[in-house]
Design a protein around this motif. Structure first.
Motif, PDB file in Angstrom:
ATOM      1  N   ASP A   1       0.965  -1.200  -0.045  1.00 48.73           N
ATOM      2  CA  ASP A   1       0.155  -0.082  -0.099  1.00 48.73           C
ATOM      3  C   ASP A   1       0.892   1.115   0.108  1.00 48.73           C
ATOM      4  N   GLU A   2       0.994   1.924  -1.016  1.00 48.54           N
ATOM      5  CA  GLU A   2       1.710   3.129  -1.199  1.00 48.54           C
ATOM      6  C   GLU A   2       1.217   4.170  -0.148  1.00 48.54           C
ATOM      7  N   GLN A   3       0.248   4.190   0.366  1.00 50.09           N
ATOM      8  CA  GLN A   3      -0.169   5.090   1.308  1.00 50.09           C
ATOM      9  C   GLN A   3       0.471   4.769   2.694  1.00 50.09           C
ATOM     10  N   ASN A   4       1.056   3.770   2.746  1.00 46.30           N
ATOM     11  CA  ASN A   4       1.795   3.315   4.239  1.00 46.30           C
ATOM     12  C   ASN A   4       3.416   3.605   4.079  1.00 46.30           C
TER      13      ASN A   4
ATOM     14  N   ARG B   1       5.836   2.282   0.978  1.00 46.47           N
ATOM     15  CA  ARG B   1       6.281   3.175   0.016  1.00 46.47           C
ATOM     16  C   ARG B   1       7.871   3.345  -0.039  1.00 46.47           C
TER      17      ARG B   1
ATOM     18  N   ASP C   1       1.448  -0.249  -7.074  1.00 45.40           N
ATOM     19  CA  ASP C   1       0.933  -0.152  -5.698  1.00 45.40           C
ATOM     20  C   ASP C   1      -0.392  -1.271  -5.746  1.00 45.40           C
TER      21      ASP C   1
ATOM     22  N   LYS D   1      -2.502  -1.164  -3.264  1.00 49.57           N
ATOM     23  CA  LYS D   1      -3.602  -0.649  -2.655  1.00 49.57           C
ATOM     24  C   LYS D   1      -4.094  -1.116  -1.321  1.00 49.57           C
TER      25      LYS D   1
ATOM     26  N   ASN E   1       0.591   2.618  11.597  1.00 53.15           N
ATOM     27  CA  ASN E   1      -0.367   3.497  11.274  1.00 53.15           C
ATOM     28  C   ASN E   1      -1.658   3.404  11.721  1.00 53.15           C
TER      29      ASN E   1
END
Length: 369
Positions: free
Chosen positions: A69-72, A76, A97, A99, A257
């Motif tokens: 997950d590139e939001q993590n 990333r 990603d 996701k 997170n």
């Protein structure tokens, strides 16, 4: 009869005192053991325990990194550091990603196969990707995991050349040991996990088992939900825990997170940071910042050495491409606390072990720094 009754009473009282003494002694041992473990986990990591030789790097290799997950932050950063390490060898890394969900991991892995790389690295649970991984293996594509299985090391059952991570059992125990030590053996603990990842279950089970071994401690809740739902779940769960269990309370998680979304609920409830203490893992930048502030609920995190493990991934790929075995290297966990938050890379809000890992890898690859 009075004499014997009195003697029996005295004997019973005596045995009760002995039993109480044994219980107190066991509790003291648990707390002492936890405090010793905390001191060890929080100590500097200056000694290089990794490989001291490697095969000559193969030129022109291409790797795809499937990010969970590139939001993590952690997911990333693995991709960024792998690109930098691979560039030292003239290799190319492409990032896809995932996701944050198993269905997206599968489609992302299939995209990776379509690129026909020499290797695929995954920051996703390998068990949920067995079909695509077996397809990759049949096409002689090397697959390496980053936090992809329950334990570090080679994993033939999951078709991984190697899985790179700290030992999650130690991470889970380190989280529990900090709560036990901080509370002097009286911690009431909520445990958050995401068991779609095998590593998460191994980590959280170790936390639970260690807390349950502390006679004066209590596991209040073991909360399992998908990591991708943390933003939606954590506020309501946090409020519920406060209403059901009150304070003081310790909240542990398999990843920092989750804690991002617990803190607003704690603030809204007017809970003092001394009464609700958050314990995380991974070493996200937000976790370092909260620990440094000292009044923002999170007290510690068990940090992963992301850049070191990215370099290790490139090194393990090189070994696989050369038909050599994995290195066998596993970096020990590191507990970030208010006392050491600015050491071992902490000033940059990351865990950078003081063991010159980058120079060691470049040296065994025959690359000039």
């Amino acid at each position: 009869m009075r004499f014997f009754a009195g003697a029996a009473t005295a004997i019973a009282v005596g045995f009760g005192l002995i039993a109480a003494g044994h219980a107190a002694g066991a509790a003291d041992d648990t707390v002492a053991s936890a405090k010793s473990a905390v001191a060890r986990y929080a100590g500097p990591q200056t000694v290089w325990e990794g490989p001291t030789s490697a095969p000559k790097p193969v030129s022109g290799m291409s790797i795809v990194y499937l990010s969970g997950d590139e939001q993590n932050d952690i997911s990333r950063e693995y991709g960024l550091f792998m690109k930098a390490a691979a560039a030292k060898l003239g290799w190319r890394v492409t990032v896809i990603d995932g996701k944050g969900s198993p269905s997206n991991w599968v489609s992302g892995f299939n995209q990776a196969i379509a690129l026909k790389p020499n290797g695929i690295a995954i920051f996703a649970d390998a068990k949920s990707l067995q079909g695509p991984i077996q397809t990759a293996s049949a096409r002689n594509i090397v697959v390496i995991g980053l936090h992809a299985a329950s334990l570090p090391g080679p994993n033939a059952a999951l078709h991984l050349f190697v899985n790179i991570q700290e030992d999650p059992r130690e991470i889970g125990r380190a989280e529990a040991d900090w709560a036990i030590a901080d509370s002097n053996g009286k911690a009431h603990v909520v445990i958050i996990t995401h068991n779609e990842y095998q590593i998460a279950q191994t980590k959280s089970d170790a936390t639970r088992d260690r807390v349950e071994a502390c006679s004066g401690c209590k596991v209040l809740d073991y909360a399992n939900f998908p990591a991708s739902e943390a933003a939606q779940r954590m506020p309501q769960l946090t409020t519920s825990w406060l209403q059901r269990f009150g304070v003081p309370i310790y909240i542990t998680s398999v990843g920092d997170n989750d804690l991002d979304f617990a803190i607003p609920a704690l603030r809204s409830a007017g809970v003092s940071p001394n009464q609700a203490k958050l314990i995380g893992a991974d070493g996200n930048r937000s976790a370092y910042e909260r620990i440094r502030r000292g009044n923002d609920y999170q007290t510690v995190t068990v940090s992963e050495p992301i850049e070191l493990q990215a370099y290790q991934a490139i090194d393990e790929f090189n070994r696989a491409f050369n038909k050599a075995p994995p290195s066998g290297f596993v970096q020990p966990p590191y507990l970030v606390t208010a006392e050491n938050v600015n050491t071992e890379g902490g000033k940059q809000d990351v865990f950078v072990p003081a063991n010159d890992y980058k120079d060691h890898y470049l040296k065994i690859w025959g690359v000039t720094p």
